[in-house]
Design a protein around this motif. Structure first.
Motif, PDB file in Angstrom:
ATOM      1  N   ASP A 222      43.497  44.845  24.369  1.00 43.49           N
ATOM      2  CA  ASP A 222      43.349  44.348  25.692  1.00 43.49           C
ATOM      3  C   ASP A 222      41.828  44.552  26.201  1.00 43.49           C
ATOM      4  OD1 ASP A 222      46.075  43.944  26.174  1.00 43.49           O
ATOM      5  OD2 ASP A 222      46.782  45.794  27.210  1.00 43.49           O
ATOM      6  N   PHE A 223      41.367  45.690  25.693  1.00 46.54           N
ATOM      7  CA  PHE A 223      39.959  45.859  26.095  1.00 46.54           C
ATOM      8  C   PHE A 223      38.888  44.784  25.312  1.00 46.54           C
ATOM      9  CE2 PHE A 223      35.869  47.988  25.071  1.00 46.54           C
ATOM     10  CZ  PHE A 223      35.332  47.852  26.106  1.00 46.54           C
ATOM     11  N   TRP A 224      39.337  44.574  24.234  1.00 53.45           N
ATOM     12  CA  TRP A 224      38.492  43.696  23.573  1.00 53.45           C
ATOM     13  C   TRP A 224      38.722  42.248  23.952  1.00 53.45           C
ATOM     14  CZ3 TRP A 224      39.081  39.108  20.641  1.00 53.45           C
ATOM     15  CH2 TRP A 224      38.134  38.895  19.699  1.00 53.45           C
ATOM     16  N   MET A 225      39.789  41.976  24.312  1.00 52.91           N
ATOM     17  CA  MET A 225      39.937  40.591  25.015  1.00 52.91           C
ATOM     18  C   MET A 225      39.535  40.510  26.503  1.00 52.91           C
ATOM     19  SD  MET A 225      41.438  38.350  23.038  1.00 52.91           S
ATOM     20  CE  MET A 225      41.710  37.204  24.114  1.00 52.91           C
ATOM     21  N   ALA A 226      39.587  41.567  27.175  1.00 59.75           N
ATOM     22  CA  ALA A 226      38.682  41.624  28.540  1.00 59.75           C
ATOM     23  C   ALA A 226      37.371  41.516  28.341  1.00 59.75           C
ATOM     24  CB  ALA A 226      39.245  42.981  29.228  1.00 59.75           C
ATOM     25  N   CYS A 227      36.773  42.097  27.276  1.00 63.67           N
ATOM     26  CA  CYS A 227      35.334  41.859  27.174  1.00 63.67           C
ATOM     27  C   CYS A 227      34.936  40.377  26.689  1.00 63.67           C
ATOM     28  CB  CYS A 227      34.862  42.877  25.859  1.00 63.67           C
ATOM     29  SG  CYS A 227      34.769  44.568  26.184  1.00 63.67           S
ATOM     30  N   GLU A 228      35.883  39.736  25.949  1.00 61.65           N
ATOM     31  CA  GLU A 228      35.670  38.294  25.753  1.00 61.65           C
ATOM     32  C   GLU A 228      35.703  37.676  26.938  1.00 61.65           C
ATOM     33  OE1 GLU A 228      35.340  36.640  22.361  1.00 61.65           O
ATOM     34  OE2 GLU A 228      34.403  38.772  22.402  1.00 61.65           O
ATOM     35  N   ASP A 229      36.849  37.940  27.660  1.00 57.36           N
ATOM     36  CA  ASP A 229      36.759  37.272  29.228  1.00 57.36           C
ATOM     37  C   ASP A 229      35.435  37.146  29.868  1.00 57.36           C
ATOM     38  OD1 ASP A 229      39.248  36.002  28.359  1.00 57.36           O
ATOM     39  OD2 ASP A 229      40.572  37.656  29.354  1.00 57.36           O
ATOM     40  N   TYR A 230      35.164  38.548  29.947  1.00 56.28           N
ATOM     41  CA  TYR A 230      33.987  38.853  30.657  1.00 56.28           C
ATOM     42  C   TYR A 230      32.802  38.066  30.224  1.00 56.28           C
ATOM     43  CZ  TYR A 230      30.073  41.770  32.471  1.00 56.28           C
ATOM     44  OH  TYR A 230      28.862  42.143  33.036  1.00 56.28           O
ATOM     45  N   LYS A 231      32.501  37.861  29.105  1.00 50.22           N
ATOM     46  CA  LYS A 231      31.391  37.012  28.638  1.00 50.22           C
ATOM     47  C   LYS A 231      31.430  35.421  29.476  1.00 50.22           C
ATOM     48  CE  LYS A 231      31.206  39.487  24.179  1.00 50.22           C
ATOM     49  NZ  LYS A 231      31.321  39.344  22.761  1.00 50.22           N
ATOM     50  N   LYS A 232      32.731  35.276  29.741  1.00 49.22           N
ATOM     51  CA  LYS A 232      32.558  33.858  30.407  1.00 49.22           C
ATOM     52  C   LYS A 232      32.428  33.986  31.933  1.00 49.22           C
ATOM     53  CE  LYS A 232      35.848  32.797  26.582  1.00 49.22           C
ATOM     54  NZ  LYS A 232      37.181  32.424  26.207  1.00 49.22           N
ATOM     55  N   THR A 233      32.479  35.056  32.477  1.00 51.39           N
ATOM     56  CA  THR A 233      32.413  35.223  33.930  1.00 51.39           C
ATOM     57  C   THR A 233      31.089  34.683  34.439  1.00 51.39           C
ATOM     58  OG1 THR A 233      33.667  37.220  33.863  1.00 51.39           O
ATOM     59  CG2 THR A 233      32.533  36.985  35.924  1.00 51.39           C
ATOM     60  N   SER A 234      31.193  34.196  35.550  1.00 55.49           N
ATOM     61  CA  SER A 234      30.243  33.792  36.168  1.00 55.49           C
ATOM     62  C   SER A 234      29.062  34.632  36.796  1.00 55.49           C
ATOM     63  CB  SER A 234      30.450  32.756  37.741  1.00 55.49           C
ATOM     64  OG  SER A 234      31.211  33.380  38.364  1.00 55.49           O
ATOM     65  N   PRO A 235      27.712  34.405  36.749  1.00 53.49           N
ATOM     66  CA  PRO A 235      26.837  35.360  37.207  1.00 53.49           C
ATOM     67  C   PRO A 235      27.172  36.276  38.749  1.00 53.49           C
ATOM     68  CG  PRO A 235      25.784  33.603  36.136  1.00 53.49           C
ATOM     69  CD  PRO A 235      26.959  33.180  36.449  1.00 53.49           C
ATOM     70  N   ALA A 236      27.530  35.163  39.497  1.00 59.80           N
ATOM     71  CA  ALA A 236      27.747  35.989  40.631  1.00 59.80           C
ATOM     72  C   ALA A 236      28.767  36.996  40.827  1.00 59.80           C
ATOM     73  CB  ALA A 236      28.343  34.775  41.731  1.00 59.80           C
ATOM     74  N   LYS A 237      29.866  36.893  39.893  1.00 59.49           N
ATOM     75  CA  LYS A 237      31.069  37.805  39.633  1.00 59.49           C
ATOM     76  C   LYS A 237      30.951  39.021  38.576  1.00 59.49           C
ATOM     77  CE  LYS A 237      34.342  34.178  41.119  1.00 59.49           C
ATOM     78  NZ  LYS A 237      35.527  33.525  40.928  1.00 59.49           N
ATOM     79  N   LEU A 238      29.932  38.692  37.764  1.00 62.00           N
ATOM     80  CA  LEU A 238      29.616  39.831  36.809  1.00 62.00           C
ATOM     81  C   LEU A 238      29.776  41.319  37.148  1.00 62.00           C
ATOM     82  CD1 LEU A 238      26.525  38.349  34.478  1.00 62.00           C
ATOM     83  CD2 LEU A 238      29.107  38.642  33.892  1.00 62.00           C
ATOM     84  N   ALA A 239      28.797  41.558  38.254  1.00 59.51           N
ATOM     85  CA  ALA A 239      29.141  42.876  38.765  1.00 59.51           C
ATOM     86  C   ALA A 239      30.482  43.518  39.185  1.00 59.51           C
ATOM     87  CB  ALA A 239      27.863  43.065  39.972  1.00 59.51           C
ATOM     88  N   ALA A 240      31.165  42.828  39.731  1.00 58.48           N
ATOM     89  CA  ALA A 240      32.499  43.316  40.295  1.00 58.48           C
ATOM     90  C   ALA A 240      33.283  43.280  38.974  1.00 58.48           C
ATOM     91  CB  ALA A 240      33.072  42.247  41.293  1.00 58.48           C
ATOM     92  N   ARG A 241      33.473  42.236  38.086  1.00 58.12           N
ATOM     93  CA  ARG A 241      34.227  42.270  36.935  1.00 58.12           C
ATOM     94  C   ARG A 241      33.913  43.477  35.846  1.00 58.12           C
ATOM     95  NH1 ARG A 241      38.233  42.154  34.544  1.00 58.12           N
ATOM     96  NH2 ARG A 241      38.888  40.895  33.042  1.00 58.12           N
ATOM     97  N   ALA A 242      32.712  43.723  35.787  1.00 59.26           N
ATOM     98  CA  ALA A 242      32.125  44.673  34.923  1.00 59.26           C
ATOM     99  C   ALA A 242      32.854  45.975  35.434  1.00 59.26           C
ATOM    100  CB  ALA A 242      30.619  44.869  34.754  1.00 59.26           C
TER     101      ALA A 242
END
Length: 207
Positions: free
Chosen positions: A94-114
């Protein structure tokens, strides 16, 4: 299905059918973690689609060759997730997949998603804490403070290696993989018998 299949031994057909039911049960899609539901709808939908079909013999043979083949396959990840769920270590993939999804996150949402990923999987006593060494955990915390697409790279690599060196080896010898292999074996027997019966029927008809 060939016409002669109906005349195959009932025990053979029942065995193959029972195995497929067992595999389908083992592949039931796990429930997504509450904090991740909003960000994993597409992933959950893809996993659900993959779980609706059984893998082919070729796919399973590929999975036996390397862990990379498992993780690069949608169906492979679904089957492996089912295995990890049985071992109560589903948080790793689940963590590994969350990291994969995170790399596709828009710059404006990176901080909150991280921050959400960190709180869900990385920080001490997180709801789904993964097994990271202190140095990696601390480095990840600092990276999250300055969120960028690569801030989970080290932690993701550690968990990938953990799954590859530990869980993957047990996965290869698991009941799930054994059931898949047995299913293919039964199907091959049924096909061979079916071909023999068809040949006999044709010869009898032409005699």
């Amino acid at each position: 299905m060939c016409k002669g299949l109906a005349t195959l031994p009932a025990t053979c057909l029942k065995s193959a059918k029972d195995i497929k039911h067992k595999i389908s049960f083992l592949l039931q899609k796990p429930e997504p973690q509450a904090a991740e539901q909003k960000h994993s709808k597409e992933r959950a939908a893809a996993a659900s689609a993959a779980a609706k079909r059984l893998p082919t013999a070729t796919e399973v043979e590929k999975w036996k060759e390397s862990f990379n083949h498992v993780m690069s396959s949608e169906t492979g990840r679904t089957v492996f997730t089912s295995f990890l769920k049985s071992e109560f270590s589903q948080e790793n993939i689940d963590f590994w997949m969350a990291c994969e999804d995170y790399k596709k996150t828009s710059p404006a949402k990176l901080a909150a998603r991280a921050r959400k990923i960190y709180q869900q999987y990385v920080e001490a006593d997180a709801p789904n804490e993964v097994n990271l060494d202190a140095a990696t955990r601390d480095e990840t915390r600092q990276s999250v403070d300055n969120a960028c697409p690569s801030c989970f790279d080290r932690a993701q690599k550690v968990i990938y290696t953990l799954m590859e060196k530990d869980s993957y080896r047990r996965f290869l010898n698991s009941k799930l993989m054994n059931a898949l292999s047995q299913s293919f074996h039964q199907e091959n027997i049924a096909k061979k018998n079916c071909n023999l019966l068809e040949s006999s029927r044709l010869l009898a008809g032409g005699a």
